[in-house]
Design an enzyme around this catalytic site. Structure first.
Site, PDB file in Angstrom:
ATOM      1  N   CYS A   1       5.133  -0.482   5.038  1.00  0.00           N
ATOM      2  CA  CYS A   1       5.434  -0.501   3.599  1.00  0.00           C
ATOM      3  C   CYS A   1       6.483   0.556   3.282  1.00  0.00           C
ATOM      4  O   CYS A   1       7.408   0.322   2.494  1.00  0.00           O
ATOM      5  CB  CYS A   1       4.172  -0.223   2.789  1.00  0.00           C
TER       6      CYS A   1
ATOM      7  N   CYS B   1       0.993   2.887   4.136  1.00  0.00           N
ATOM      8  CA  CYS B   1       1.246   1.963   5.248  1.00  0.00           C
ATOM      9  C   CYS B   1       2.650   2.214   5.785  1.00  0.00           C
ATOM     10  O   CYS B   1       3.620   2.250   5.025  1.00  0.00           O
ATOM     11  CB  CYS B   1       1.088   0.538   4.732  1.00  0.00           C
TER      12      CYS B   1
ATOM     13  N   ARG C   1      -5.216  -1.266   1.118  1.00  0.00           N
ATOM     14  CA  ARG C   1      -5.870  -1.854   2.294  1.00  0.00           C
ATOM     15  C   ARG C   1      -7.315  -1.396   2.452  1.00  0.00           C
ATOM     16  O   ARG C   1      -8.130  -2.103   3.058  1.00  0.00           O
ATOM     17  CB  ARG C   1      -5.080  -1.501   3.554  1.00  0.00           C
TER      18      ARG C   1
ATOM     19  N   ASP D   1       0.882  -1.155   0.000  1.00  0.00           N
ATOM     20  CA  ASP D   1       0.000   0.000   0.000  1.00  0.00           C
ATOM     21  C   ASP D   1       0.932   1.220   0.000  1.00  0.00           C
ATOM     22  O   ASP D   1       2.122   1.081   0.279  1.00  0.00           O
ATOM     23  CB  ASP D   1      -0.872  -0.025   1.262  1.00  0.00           C
TER      24      ASP D   1
END
Length: 255
Positions: free
Chosen positions: A147, A144, A171, A141
């Site tokens: 991430c 995130c 998400r 994503d």
């Protein structure tokens, strides 16, 4: 009644925003031939109880009388031969001092096929530096935290000989505002640069194109992705969650 989506219950990985499974040792195999009566009974029972569940396979397990079922968009569950009892969770084989995750082992084979079928032009690829020693697929994503942490370390991962292939997993689902922003990343003239900028919080603009966001999001769901980043090897094994570069290399047995 709803067919509840399954989670891999490894609590350690929840701390890195995603489920993780250990590399499973080889387990005893079950016959792949399903008795016609058992399959028919199971399918009829599930169709009556859960009309919206599309059952894609029914297979025997190493435990007599227990069958593995897979349903599109839901994952794996287990049903008795008479179709009366269903279990959701992981099937673990205890073999002496070893514990084998039968569920993960079966899912890995399906994931391997699914990942190999993804067109490389639909992936955002950060190649290894020098010799490619391994490849990871990362469902990601753009907003995130883990991430972004992983993406900041991609240059270090590449230096270790690991190629990173990104797949989209908004998400918030599809459609969603985040999915729309990710479409712009994939549609940009330089997706690698756009992904980096998007993970820094910048909004990317690009002409509309046939971005694979929806297809990759649905693929992630089929593979059991419930959070990001979700890191898979080419053989379909899930190794993360976020992992530091040296830990990722260790999980891949790269020295």
């Amino acid at each position: 009644m709803k067919f509840v989506r399954l989670l891999l219950p490894v609590s350690l990985l929840l701390m890195s925003a995603c489920s993780q499974a250990e590399l499973p040792p080889k387990a005893a195999t079950a016959s792949t031939v399903v008795p016609t009566q058992a399959e028919s009974t199971i399918r009829a029972s599930l169709l009556k109880a859960i009309p919206d569940a599309e059952i894609t396979s029914v297979k025997p397990t190493p435990y007599p009388g227990l069958f593995e079922i897979k349903a599109k968009g839901y994952g794996t569950a287990y049903v008795s031969a008479d179709g009366r009892y269903m279990l959701q969770g992981e099937l673990i084989e205890i073999n002496g001092s070893k514990m084998v995750n039968i569920t993960e082992q079966g899912m890995a084979g399906d994931r391997k096929v699914a990942l190999a079928a993804v067109d490389k032009k639909d992936e955002i690829i950060f190649p290894a530096v020098g010799q490619t020693k391994g490849v990871v697929y990362v469902f990601t994503d753009i907003d995130c935290g883990y991430c972004r942490k992983l993406h900041n370390e991609v240059p270090q991962i590449n230096q270790l000989g690991i190629e990173v292939r990104y797949l989209a997993f908004p998400r918030a689902g599809y459609p969603s505002p985040i999915a729309k922003r990710m479409e712009a990343v994939w549609c940009s003239a330089n997706p690698k640069e756009a992904l980096t900028l998007a993970k820094q919080g910048q909004f990317i603009t690009a002409p509309d194109c046939a971005a694979p966001i929806k297809a990759q999001y649905e693929l992630g769901q089929e593979m059991g992705v419930r959070g990001t980043p979700a890191v898979f090897l080419e053989d379909g094994t899930q190794v993360g969650g976020y992992l530091a570069p040296k830990d990722l290399a260790a999980a891949m047995r790269i020295k």
